[in-house]
Design an enzyme around this catalytic site. Structure first.
Site, PDB file in Angstrom:
ATOM      1  N   GLU A  80      39.995  39.352  43.411  1.00 12.37           N
ATOM      2  CA  GLU A  80      40.055  38.697  42.006  1.00 12.37           C
ATOM      3  C   GLU A  80      39.841  39.707  41.120  1.00 12.37           C
ATOM      4  O   GLU A  80      40.806  39.700  40.023  1.00 12.37           O
ATOM      5  CB  GLU A  80      39.053  37.497  41.793  1.00 12.37           C
ATOM      6  CG  GLU A  80      39.145  36.943  40.497  1.00 12.37           C
ATOM      7  CD  GLU A  80      40.366  36.173  40.029  1.00 12.37           C
ATOM      8  OE1 GLU A  80      40.584  35.962  38.682  1.00 12.37           O
ATOM      9  OE2 GLU A  80      41.366  36.052  40.768  1.00 12.37           O
ATOM     10  N   ASP A  81      38.822  40.534  40.920  1.00 11.11           N
ATOM     11  CA  ASP A  81      38.329  41.274  39.844  1.00 11.11           C
ATOM     12  C   ASP A  81      38.354  42.757  40.002  1.00 11.11           C
ATOM     13  O   ASP A  81      37.784  43.721  39.355  1.00 11.11           O
ATOM     14  CB  ASP A  81      36.946  40.837  39.580  1.00 11.11           C
ATOM     15  CG  ASP A  81      36.990  39.560  38.973  1.00 11.11           C
ATOM     16  OD1 ASP A  81      37.819  38.992  38.368  1.00 11.11           O
ATOM     17  OD2 ASP A  81      35.593  38.809  39.270  1.00 11.11           O
TER      18      ASP A  81
END
Length: 713
Positions: A80-81
């Site tokens: 996700e990051d």
């Protein structure tokens, strides 16, 4: 343990304490990889971001979970990051871990506190993720717990949003999964944010009570141990005051002040066998007076999540009521970890706890009724009712057990057995006596449903039924009875609504509207329109949305991207032309400039081995001007005036056409590229929805120039 100072060795020691056969190499590799991927990232508190995944992993070690779950916790934010991908996780660790990380990532992207329809759709996705592997939600719950423990670092408005979502969704879900300790902590952490004055008042009253009465818990615990010793029963006794939110909720439900509230203390007795549980119950009731109606035997009638225990409430010292839970050690393990007990280790081996419910069976039972729901709001109602439900156990005339939420009626009982029995219901008998259908059923009652062929559900039943399954079945039956009448009325209403904006309610337009509103098709849409469940303007807006510029000051071009160095310029990469609202990443070039790419741009793979050129960026939130170029690939009919109508639609949507390029010219169709200036990704999606509904548009998609080269170093 302080996650900021937790090393890989510390975490490995936590896992090895309950699982000596753990893969030290895999845990250390996951720790090192996660730390590397999150290097340079900070939390709102200013701490290194990687302290969060480590804390989540540590929470899961308290539940003694398997290696795959602990590794997933360490990596759950990497896809996700960071620049990590699903393929990277699968290659470096395993397909099992990659699928778990992917599942957590998808849950993170769900906006569970959004509008009702969107929320219901996301709940469906949540249950789908849970049904594939329940460990996904275990990681997500631990993730939410740590975020709530550190929520003070967030902005005040973000705190309230997260706390409300936690109170509405994650806390009851944890409780439904049998993780009562987590539910209580999530509720109390949310309560601290949402009503700090109320929580502080409860704590102050507790302090005053302790000053006036002394340590009640220690005295009653001592009395219980003394009575058990006299009876020759070996057991552990624990006492505690209930959480502030639990007390606050009881005060609201019973409309009583703190001073009049009785059972604010809870005691737990853990022993060696089922027989000892019942012997202890006899000792407790022999020493203290039992409170009528407060006895529950979840050993002989366990909850659907595997929970087993005896609950009773007695009048203790000074007439104070106290709740007592009696269970064995194995029952306690399930009570503490719920469904997670299936993956837990004990004494160095994978737990074979006979009371741990099979996760696949549990989620199948929980989601079976939801999958049949046609209406998004019905589905959402069913989910919330099921998650919050406190159960009662009733019996069919043949002695089969039916579990219902507290407050259920014979109508709920009938639909719990089968939809056909519910539809045919004309009356009910409880323990052999005829009763009204609105009667509230109680634990242990035997219920017989009286049926008649040709009977149909009545509208008044919606006020009588309490379960989501019964309500949705009643609504469905009522809808079917009037559907044809509503469809005809809906056709006329649709024709009129679209005519008011100069459009026609063609079959294709209605199919597009049904798709955009997540309905089963045009017939379903027309029936809801005719029954006033939908408004004509809502249907029109789903196809031709009002996309007028947002109010407020527009964001200047040099402030559109957040995360750049002071004075650093940027350009939107021509290969993917990212729009405000999309996730982005920056690739630095030789000068001070930064090339901004969409996170899924294929060209980014060329720079996987140059992490020093990557920069995390995001779009500035707010009102962007319509100056962001993008390209649509349209296939349209070759007819008189078709292209003109397409251009008119684009103009009505407040989008500017900067260029046209014909790719193919055929006798019956054209394929063209339309170069547009738009505000953001929402503007793009609205325009594409409008074009899809146009009868002469055969296909529409976003066009990206994947052959464009990356910026030079």
């Amino acid at each position: 343990m302080d996650s900021a100072n937790t090393t890989a060795d510390d975490l490995i020691a936590l896992v090895r304490a309950y699982n000596p056969k753990t893969s030290t190499r895999a845990l250390r590799a996951a720790y090192d990889y996660g730390r590397k991927m999150h290097e340079g990232q900070k939390r709102h508190s200013g701490e290194p971001y990687f302290t969060h995944p480590v804390a989540v992993a540590a929470i899961l070690t308290e539940q003694q979970l398997d290696d795959a779950t602990i590794i997933t916790a360490l990596l759950h934010d990497t896809v996700e990051d960071t620049r990590a991908s699903y393929a990277d996780i699968e290659r470096l660790f395993s397909k099992e871990v990659a699928e778990l990380v992917d599942g957590v990532t998808k849950l993170t992207n769900l906006q569970l506190n959004s509008t009702e329809t969107k929320q219901a759709e996301n709940f469906r996705k949540l249950f789908m993720a849970m049904s594939k592997d329940l460990r996904v939600i275990l990681v997500k719950l631990a993730d939410r717990l740590h975020n709530m423990r550190t929520i003070k670092a967030m902005r005040v408005e973000k705190q309230a949003k997260k706390a409300r979502e936690t109170m509405d969704i994650y806390a009851p879900l944890a409780g439904r999964m049998g993780m009562q300790w987590m539910r209580e902590e999530l509720e109390d952490l949310s309560f601290r944010v949402l009503n700090p004055e109320g929580r502080a008042s409860i704590i102050r009253r507790f302090i005053t009570l302790q000053r006036e009465t002394g340590d009640v818990i220690q005295r009653i615990t001592g009395d219980m141990r003394l009575e058990l010793d006299k009876a020759g029963i070996q057991a552990e006794v624990f006492g505690r005051a209930k959480k502030p939110y639990s007390i606050w909720r009881k005060m609201q439900e019973k409309e009583q002040s703190f001073s009049r509230l009785s059972d604010i203390y809870g005691f737990r007795i853990i022993t060696g066998s089922d027989e000892d549980c019942y012997r202890i119950l006899g000792v407790i009731h022999g020493r203290w007076r039992a409170v009528p109606g407060r006895f529950k035997d979840y050993i002989s009638q366990p909850k659907s999540n595997g929970y087993r225990s005896i609950h009773t409430t007695v009048s203790g010292r000074d007439g104070k009521r106290v709740e007592v839970q009696i269970r064995t050690r194995q029952m306690h393990d399930v009570a503490e970890t719920g469904v997670a007990a299936h993956w837990s280790y004990r004494d160095g081996k994978r737990s074979q706890n006979p009371f741990a419910v099979d996760p696949a069976k549990w989620i199948s039972q929980l989601s079976e009724q939801f999958n049949a729901e046609e209406d998004h709001e019905d589905f959402l109602e069913a989910v919330k009712l099921e998650m919050y439900a406190d159960q009662v156990f009733c019996f069919t005339p043949k002695g089969e057990v039916v579990k219902l939420p507290r407050g259920a009626t014979p109508i709920d009982f009938a639909y719990a057995i089968h939809t056909r029995i519910g539809n045919d219901c004309v009356g009910a008998k409880i323990d052999g006596m005829r009763v009204p259908l609105w009667t509230r059923v109680k634990n242990g009652q035997s219920i017989e449903i009286i049926r008649a062929q040709g009977q149909m559900p009545q509208t008044t039943w919606l006020d009588i039924a309490t379960t989501g399954k019964a309500k949705s079945a009643i609504r469905r039956s009522l809808r079917e009875a009037d559907k044809q009448r509503f469809v005809k009325l809906g056709q006329e209403l649709a024709r009129s609504a679209f005519a008011q904006v100069g459009k026609k309610a063609t079959d294709k337009v209605l199919r597009t509207a049904a798709k955009n509103m997540r309905l089963d098709g045009p017939q379903d849409l027309l029936a809801r329109l005719g029954s006033s469940e939908l408004l004509g303007r809502e249907v029109v807006q789903s196809v031709y949305p009002d996309i007028a510029p947002k109010s407020g000051e527009q964001i200047a071009g040099d402030r559109a991207v957040v995360g750049l160095e002071p004075g650093q310029s940027f350009t939107r990469a021509a290969c993917c032309t990212p729009l405000p609202g999309e996730r982005i990443v920056g690739i630095s070039s030789r000068g001070k400039g930064m090339s901004v790419h969409a996170i899924d741009c294929e060209k980014l793979s060329e720079y996987e081995d140059q992490p020093d050129r990557w920069t995390d960026l995001r779009w500035q939130e707010g009102n962007h001007p319509a100056v962001n170029g993008t390209v649509l690939d349209l296939t349209i009919g070759n007819g008189a005036g078709v292209l003109g109508r397409i251009c008119t639609l684009i103009g009505e949507a407040s989008a500017n056409i900067s260029d046209l390029e014909f790719l193919e010219r055929k006798p019956d169709f054209y394929r063209i590229l339309i170069y547009l200036d738009l505000r953001d990704v929402a503007h793009l999606h609205s325009l594409m929805s409008t074009l899809e509904a146009e009868g002469d548009v055969a296909a529409v998609s976003r066009y990206r120039k994947i052959d464009v080269h990356m910026p030079p170093r």
